[in-house]
Design an enzyme around this catalytic site. Structure first.
Site, PDB file in Angstrom:
ATOM      1  N   LYS A 208       0.821  -1.217   0.000  1.00 49.87           N
ATOM      2  CA  LYS A 208       0.000   0.000   0.000  1.00 49.87           C
ATOM      3  C   LYS A 208       0.848   1.258   0.000  1.00 49.87           C
ATOM      4  CE  LYS A 208      -4.458  -1.650   1.415  1.00 49.87           C
ATOM      5  NZ  LYS A 208      -5.607  -1.551   2.301  1.00 49.87           N
TER       6      LYS A 208
ATOM      7  N   LYS B 145      -4.273 -10.428  -7.772  1.00 52.20           N
ATOM      8  CA  LYS B 145      -5.453 -10.609  -6.932  1.00 52.20           C
ATOM      9  C   LYS B 145      -6.568  -9.659  -7.367  1.00 52.20           C
ATOM     10  CE  LYS B 145      -5.800  -8.512  -2.936  1.00 52.20           C
ATOM     11  NZ  LYS B 145      -5.715  -8.032  -1.545  1.00 52.20           N
TER      12      LYS B 145
ATOM     13  N   LYS C  58     -10.109  -3.912  -5.426  1.00 50.37           N
ATOM     14  CA  LYS C  58     -10.778  -2.652  -5.734  1.00 50.37           C
ATOM     15  C   LYS C  58      -9.790  -1.620  -6.237  1.00 50.37           C
ATOM     16  CE  LYS C  58     -13.506  -3.699  -1.784  1.00 50.37           C
ATOM     17  NZ  LYS C  58     -14.001  -3.308  -0.474  1.00 50.37           N
TER      18      LYS C  58
HETATM   19  P1  AMP Z   1     -11.286  -5.797   1.804  1.00 47.51           P
HETATM   20  O1  AMP Z   1     -12.111  -5.469   0.637  1.00 47.51           O
HETATM   21  O2  AMP Z   1      -9.815  -5.596   1.538  1.00 47.51           O
HETATM   22  O3  AMP Z   1     -11.775  -5.142   3.049  1.00 47.51           O
HETATM   23  O4  AMP Z   1     -11.428  -7.383   2.017  1.00 47.51           O
HETATM   24  C1  AMP Z   1     -12.558  -7.991   2.617  1.00 47.51           C
HETATM   25  C2  AMP Z   1     -12.406  -9.499   2.629  1.00 47.51           C
HETATM   26  O5  AMP Z   1     -12.344 -10.023   1.285  1.00 47.51           O
HETATM   27  C3  AMP Z   1     -11.126 -10.013   3.321  1.00 47.51           C
HETATM   28  O6  AMP Z   1     -11.464 -11.169   4.066  1.00 47.51           O
HETATM   29  C4  AMP Z   1     -10.222 -10.390   2.189  1.00 47.51           C
HETATM   30  O7  AMP Z   1      -9.321 -11.422   2.541  1.00 47.51           O
HETATM   31  C5  AMP Z   1     -11.208 -10.864   1.131  1.00 47.51           C
HETATM   32  N1  AMP Z   1     -10.675 -10.675  -0.240  1.00 47.51           N
HETATM   33  C6  AMP Z   1     -10.412  -9.491  -0.844  1.00 47.51           C
HETATM   34  N2  AMP Z   1      -9.945  -9.683  -2.099  1.00 47.51           N
HETATM   35  C7  AMP Z   1      -9.938 -11.029  -2.314  1.00 47.51           C
HETATM   36  C8  AMP Z   1      -9.580 -11.867  -3.436  1.00 47.51           C
HETATM   37  N3  AMP Z   1      -9.161 -11.351  -4.592  1.00 47.51           N
HETATM   38  N4  AMP Z   1      -9.696 -13.195  -3.280  1.00 47.51           N
HETATM   39  C9  AMP Z   1     -10.142 -13.728  -2.113  1.00 47.51           C
HETATM   40  N5  AMP Z   1     -10.495 -13.005  -1.045  1.00 47.51           N
HETATM   41  C10 AMP Z   1     -10.394 -11.667  -1.117  1.00 47.51           C
END
Ligand code: AMP
Ligand code: TRP
Length: 329
Positions: free
Chosen positions: A112, A192, A195
């Site tokens: 980040k 990965k 967003k």
């Molecule tokens: P965040 O949007 O970063 O707050 O992530 C929310 C949840 O989604 C967390 O548990 C992450 O580990 C999961 N997550 C986010 N991106 C991925 C991805 N590309 N594949 C699998 N899990 C994800």
């Protein structure tokens, strides 16, 4: 008692297929078995300095998306992090037992910092401490996440152990529940789904948009013509089929791909059918919830009130253990 805590950042107006497969879908299932606490972590989102009006609207829309996907406020707690002040308070206290050497190892901080070179703030650095506070406040025993959060969870356990070493046993050491889809790749087929990269399919996107995105999604790069045989093992579209397409149909696609019997366009069309079968009912429920903001606000108000009651009790024990005054004044 087994209690789940998990969080998701309101960084867009909902969540993407990676979040859904990696997190939210499991949350919905875990509700049957565990006492669940789910949180829209807006304090975490501040680390990337979102526009204030956009942040507020994203919190509302993400809440709707979670409800539409099947988070059931009758059974689970759903609330917004910043509405429970104890998160920030406990984060400070836990920060005082967290070692810089441990924070320095966090790969998400390194990533980040590179992505936000003009704004490498202290919040990005202490992000996992706030995450630990989230979990500890509710004395969660289990935390369902995707692979990208495993390192943060290991640190959370370490911070909790250090707290215990100094002040005595206060929280459970939370266990990771790793998703069956721990790392969903984006449409580029390389990184990965995320967003911060434009490589995602949003859960609230309409079928035409999803089709458009799939059309440009990377497949087996060696397969240049329709008549070339493809290699499903290196194709992310094939990988996504495992979540959306029946086993029988998948066998057909596999055979078709290796023998050049099916083209990428048709293969994507089948995937599109599978994806929209999941996303369309969610989108319909979300549209109904959008028409009823009072209901959504009531869910969040009730969630915050219940969360506050738990958080306050935990903070009582933390204050007692650390020698802070009772804080009832
Ligand atoms: P965040 O949007 O970063 O707050 O992530 C929310 C949840 O989604 C967390 O548990 C992450 O580990 C999961 N997550 C986010 N991106 C991925 C991805 N590309 N594949 C699998 N899990 C994800
Ligand atoms: N940091 C997590 C993410 O980016 C979100 C989060 C915040 C979280 N607090 C949490 C996840 C507590 C699990 C438990 O995905």
């Amino acid at each position: 008692m087994k209690r789940i805590f998990s969080g998701i950042q309101p960084t867009t107006d909902g969540f993407h297929l990676g979040n859904y497969l990696g997190a939210v879908r499991n949350w919905v299932e875990l509700q049957d078995e565990y006492d669940c606490v789910f949180c829209v972590v807006d304090l975490h989102a501040l680390t990337i300095r979102p526009d204030p009006a956009t942040l507020r609207s994203n919190v509302h829309k993400l809440t709707i998306a979670l409800l539409a996907a099947g988070i059931d406020p009758e059974r689970s707690l759903l609330f917004v992090q910043s509405e429970v002040h104890e998160h920030a308070e406990l984060a400070w206290i836990l920060g005082c037992v967290t070692q810089l050497g441990d924070l320095n190892r966090m790969t998400q901080f390194k990533d980040k910092s590179e992505q936000n070179q003009g704004n490498v703030n202290a919040g990005l650095y202490t992000y996992p401490v706030l995450q630990t506070a989230d979990i500890a406040l509710y004395r969660a025993t289990h935390v369902p996440v995707g692979e990208d959060q495993v390192q943060h969870l290991e640190l959370a356990r370490e911070i909790i152990r250090r707290f215990h070493f100094v002040y005595g046993e206060t929280f459970p050491e939370p266990q990771v529940i790793l998703s069956k889809a721990p790392r969903v790749l984006g449409l580029d087929g390389k990184t990965k789904m995320s967003k911060s990269k434009d490589n995602y399919i949003g859960i609230g996107e309409d079928p035409d948009t999803i089709m458009k995105k799939l059309r440009s999604a990377v497949t087996d790069p060696q397969r240049l013509r329709r008549s070339d045989p493809g290699d499903p093992k290196v194709c992310n579209i094939w990988n996504l089929h495992q979540f959306f397409t029946s086993e029988e149909k998948r066998e057909e696609i596999y055979e078709g791909c290796v023998s050049a019997g099916i083209g990428c366009v048709d293969c994507k069309k089948i995937l599109w059918e599978g994806i929209t079968k999941v996303t369309e009912p969610i989108r319909e429920r979300a549209a109904r919830l959008e028409a009823d903001p009072a209901y959504v606000n009531a869910v969040l108000a009730e969630g915050a009130a219940k969360a506050r009651a738990i958080a306050r009790e935990t903070m009582g024990d933390v204050r007692e253990a650390t020698g802070l005054t009772k804080g009832e004044g």
